[in-house]
Design an enzyme around this catalytic site. Structure first.
Site, short mmCIF file in Angstrom:
data_model
loop_
_atom_site.label_atom_id
_atom_site.label_comp_id
_atom_site.label_asym_id
_atom_site.label_seq_id
_atom_site.Cartn_x
_atom_site.Cartn_y
_atom_site.Cartn_z
N ALA A 197 7.13 3.46 -7.24
CA ALA A 197 8.38 4.11 -6.82
C ALA A 197 9.58 3.48 -7.52
CB ALA A 197 8.54 4.02 -5.30
N ASP B 46 -1.08 6.73 -7.72
CA ASP B 46 0.23 6.36 -7.17
C ASP B 46 1.36 7.00 -7.98
OD1 ASP B 46 -1.32 4.80 -5.55
OD2 ASP B 46 -0.19 2.96 -5.86
N GLY C 298 0.79 -1.24 0.00
CA GLY C 298 0.00 0.00 0.00
C GLY C 298 0.81 1.27 0.00
C1 MEV Z 1 -3.75 2.21 -4.51
O1 MEV Z 1 -2.72 2.97 -3.92
C2 MEV Z 1 -5.02 2.99 -4.54
C3 MEV Z 1 -6.22 2.28 -5.14
O2 MEV Z 1 -7.28 3.23 -5.14
C4 MEV Z 1 -5.96 1.80 -6.54
C5 MEV Z 1 -5.81 2.95 -7.55
O3 MEV Z 1 -6.22 4.06 -7.29
O4 MEV Z 1 -5.29 2.66 -8.63
C6 MEV Z 1 -6.65 1.10 -4.30
#
Ligand code: MEV
Length: 326
Positions: free
Chosen positions: A113, A154, A107
């Site tokens: 990265a 991300d 997560g």
């Molecule tokens: C992942 O860091 C966040 C999610 O919402 C997936 C995405 O936004 O691609 C779970």
């Protein structure tokens, strides 16, 4: 192109936390994210003798591969190929050594990265420095191949390395943060690939679209409130928003007994609020704390089974702007 330097070069990229809005962001709702500047993926590019080819070595996983022999969709090779293609360079004689402080499938954006560090290292080796928008675009290509339907949050927060509001398909908006705040980030110790939790939410949404849309809307409302809290410095008011977001993520089916237990532990130890962060089902949680409570919350989390804890400060900012508007 003959601009390549012959000296080793290094580049890095930060990790990230989603403050609020994960999963709903895949469905067009806004989300808030912040960089974790102290936890990084690093790539070092070392020239090799002519004819050696390009080798990628990931020291944490023990992986070693030759670029020309790697499968087309190998994430590390893909990041390197995309950067080389953008620079119109052939396969170089180069050793790319990767090290990451970010646990995989947890997560904190380790995949994005690592890709961003590789992209930056290739550009730096070629004597160039890519702007964040380009890094984000190239890393997003890798993310799309590996995460099914990534929103793009991300790669965006990692490339810009600034707290931001993100809506899929739109330029990011940097957050106005009137007062700094402190987060304790804790690892549940359970790996959980984002691809799987995103797919699970998709199945739920296909089965019960109305219920899921309502949950996404409720999350979006929290995100808007949180943005106001940050802009006006009402950090204490942010805590309950994190708690409610965690509850809504539970209803989406992406929490777990361990994450519920750890977030409860953080609150009982004095955190202002706590929630899972990222894909969920495992991975990390964040606890918003008063600085003087950070140590106590971290200790409580470790005693309750968190594998590691990490404290980070999100600094105050002055303005709210979109990078693509200048
Ligand atoms: C992942 O860091 C966040 C999610 O919402 C997936 C995405 O936004 O691609 C779970």
């Amino acid at each position: 192109m003959t601009t390549e330097t012959r000296l080793p070069v290094e580049a890095s990229a930060c990790g990230k936390v989603i403050l609020l809005g994960e999963h709903a962001v895949v469905y067009g709702r806004p989300a808030l994210a912040a960089p974790v500047c102290g936890l990084r993926a690093r790539a070092r590019a070392e020239p090799l003798p002519p004819g050696s080819g390009c080798w990628i070595e990931a020291l944490d996983t023990g992986e070693r591969l030759r670029l020309s022999e790697a499968p087309p969709d190998h994430p590390l090779a893909m990041a390197v190929r995309l950067a080389l293609e953008h620079l119109a360079l052939p396969e170089p004689d180069l050793r790319l050594v990767l090290r990451s402080e970010l646990p995989i499938a947890s997560g904190l954006g380790s995949g994005a990265a690592v890709s961003a560090a590789l992209v930056r290292a290739i550009f730096r080796w070629a004597g160039q420095s890519p702007d964040p928008e380009l890094v984000s675009t190239l890393v997003y290509e890798v993310e799309k191949r590996h995460h099914g339907t990534p929103s793009g949050i991300d790669n965006t927060v990692i490339a810009y390395e600034r707290p931001l509001r993100f809506v899929r398909g739109q330029p990011p908006v940097f957050l106005a943060i009137a007062r700094p705040f402190t987060l304790v980030i804790a690892d549940s110790g359970i790996p959980s690939p984002t691809r799987e939790t995103v797919a699970a939410v998709r199945m739920g949404w296909e089965r019960e679209p109305d219920r899921y849309e309502r949950l996404f809307d409720a999350i979006a409302a929290l995100v808007r409130e949180a943005e106001d809290c940050l802009a006006s410095g009402r950090i204490e008011d942010l805590g309950p928003l994190l708690d409610t977001n965690h509850q809504l993520l539970r209803e989406l089916g992406v929490s777990s007994p361990a994450l519920d237990h750890l977030t409860r532990t953080a609150r009982e130890a004095g955190a202002l609020g706590a929630k899972l962060t990222g894909g969920g089902r495992g991975g990390h949680l964040i606890a918003l704390v008063r600085p003087e409570q950070a140590e106590r919350v971290a200790r409580a989390l470790q005693a309750a089974g968190a594998r590691t804890t990490y404290r980070t400060e999100i600094p105050a900012t002055l303005s709210m702007e979109s990078p693509l508007r200048h």
